[in-house]
Design an enzyme around this catalytic site. Structure first.
Site, PDB file in Angstrom:
ATOM      1  N   ASP A 189     -16.280 -35.145   1.216  1.00 42.48           N
ATOM      2  CA  ASP A 189     -16.351 -34.940  -0.232  1.00 42.48           C
ATOM      3  C   ASP A 189     -15.161 -34.105  -0.702  1.00 42.48           C
ATOM      4  O   ASP A 189     -14.627 -33.310   0.073  1.00 42.48           O
ATOM      5  CB  ASP A 189     -17.599 -34.134  -0.619  1.00 42.48           C
ATOM      6  CG  ASP A 189     -18.868 -34.791  -0.138  1.00 42.48           C
ATOM      7  OD1 ASP A 189     -18.881 -36.021  -0.027  1.00 42.48           O
ATOM      8  OD2 ASP A 189     -19.828 -34.043   0.112  1.00 42.48           O
TER       9      ASP A 189
HETATM   10  N1  URA Z   1     -21.938 -34.445   4.348  1.00 40.60           N
HETATM   11  C1  URA Z   1     -21.714 -34.033   3.084  1.00 40.60           C
HETATM   12  O1  URA Z   1     -22.633 -33.709   2.358  1.00 40.60           O
HETATM   13  N2  URA Z   1     -20.428 -33.995   2.678  1.00 40.60           N
HETATM   14  C2  URA Z   1     -19.387 -34.329   3.452  1.00 40.60           C
HETATM   15  O2  URA Z   1     -18.240 -34.275   2.998  1.00 40.60           O
HETATM   16  C3  URA Z   1     -19.648 -34.747   4.753  1.00 40.60           C
HETATM   17  C4  URA Z   1     -20.939 -34.795   5.179  1.00 40.60           C
END
Ligand code: URA
Length: 238
Positions: A107
């Site tokens: 993310d």
């Molecule tokens: N899980 C999440 O919530 N975000 C990420 O970037 C990777 C795994």
């Protein structure tokens, strides 16, 4: 006889994108075979006989495979382009001239380990559920989850109608208002770690991926990257 090959597999082998992303490029009408745009996912080509282009550029086999581990900073997207103009992770690769793509996603607000490569086969192997490649995250979560809640996450919880696969969860450190938790999962659902902790009412305040398998970031500074060798690649699958 020359062997026909699925178009998305060829694009991936040429380092354009992972197989999944290559399928998306085809669907989006960005790929041409002999000058004609194709959107048929099942199409097969003969690499030696057909001319393949993507976004107007010829797609030819890569000779040099590169593997990189980046410590992704917050604020960067892991897509190859961003319509909103946010910074993209590949802009951090200053002295790399090959076209590399990220293996999976992180993310925008998550930092940490991100592998980039032009090797579509390896990207596919890392992401394919059958290999159950583990990913380790450090999640700073609000409050102090009870042991029974962490056990629930370990066993699996229902997210959007589907049970998560078993995970390993360790509470590492507590402060007055938060807990640092290490969580090891092998699925890659969108925002999975955040959603898992939201489900037990202890939202994630800060999230960092620290390893793929036994390939750890260790002391790699944020925003920096290093080339991976064969031993590193082996460690991903341990
Ligand atoms: N899980 C999440 O919530 N975000 C990420 O970037 C990777 C795994």
């Amino acid at each position: 006889m020359r062997d026909p090959l699925r178009l998305h597999k060829y694009l991936s082998q040429c380092g354009i994108a992972s197989r999944r992303k290559a399928e998306e490029l085809i669907q989006q009408g960005k790929v041409q075979v002999n000058g004609r745009t194709v959107t048929d996912m099942g199409i097969k080509i003969i690499p030696e006989e057909n001319i393949i282009t993507c976004d107007g550029f010829a797609v030819v086999p890569q000779t040099k495979m590169l593997y990189i581990l980046l410590n992704k900073p917050k604020g960067y997207v892991t897509t190859m382009a961003d319509p909103q103009g946010r910074p993209i992770v590949t802009s951090l690769l200053k002295d790399i001239h090959e076209r590399l793509f990220p293996v999976g996603r992180l993310d925008i607000d998550t930092e940490g380990a991100l592998i980039l490569t032009n090797d579509g086969n390896l990207a596919q192997k890392i992401q394919h559920p059958s290999h159950e490649t583990t990913k380790t995250y450090e999640a700073m979560v609000a409050g102090h989850p009870h042991r029974s809640q962490l056990a629930q996450l370990e066993k699996g919880i229902v997210l959007e109608g589907k049970l998560t696969a078993p995970a390993k969860v360790f509470a590492r450190k507590t402060t007055q208002h938060s807990t640092l938790i290490e969580i090891i999962i092998h699925e890659g659902r969108k925002r999975q770690v955040r959603k898992m902790f939201e489900a037990i009412n202890h939202p994630v305040l800060h999230l960092k991926r620290i390893a793929y398998g036994k390939l750890f970031l260790h002391k790699l500074p944020i925003g920096k990257y290093r080339l991976l060798g064969p031993r590193d690649i082996e460690n991903i699958f341990l």
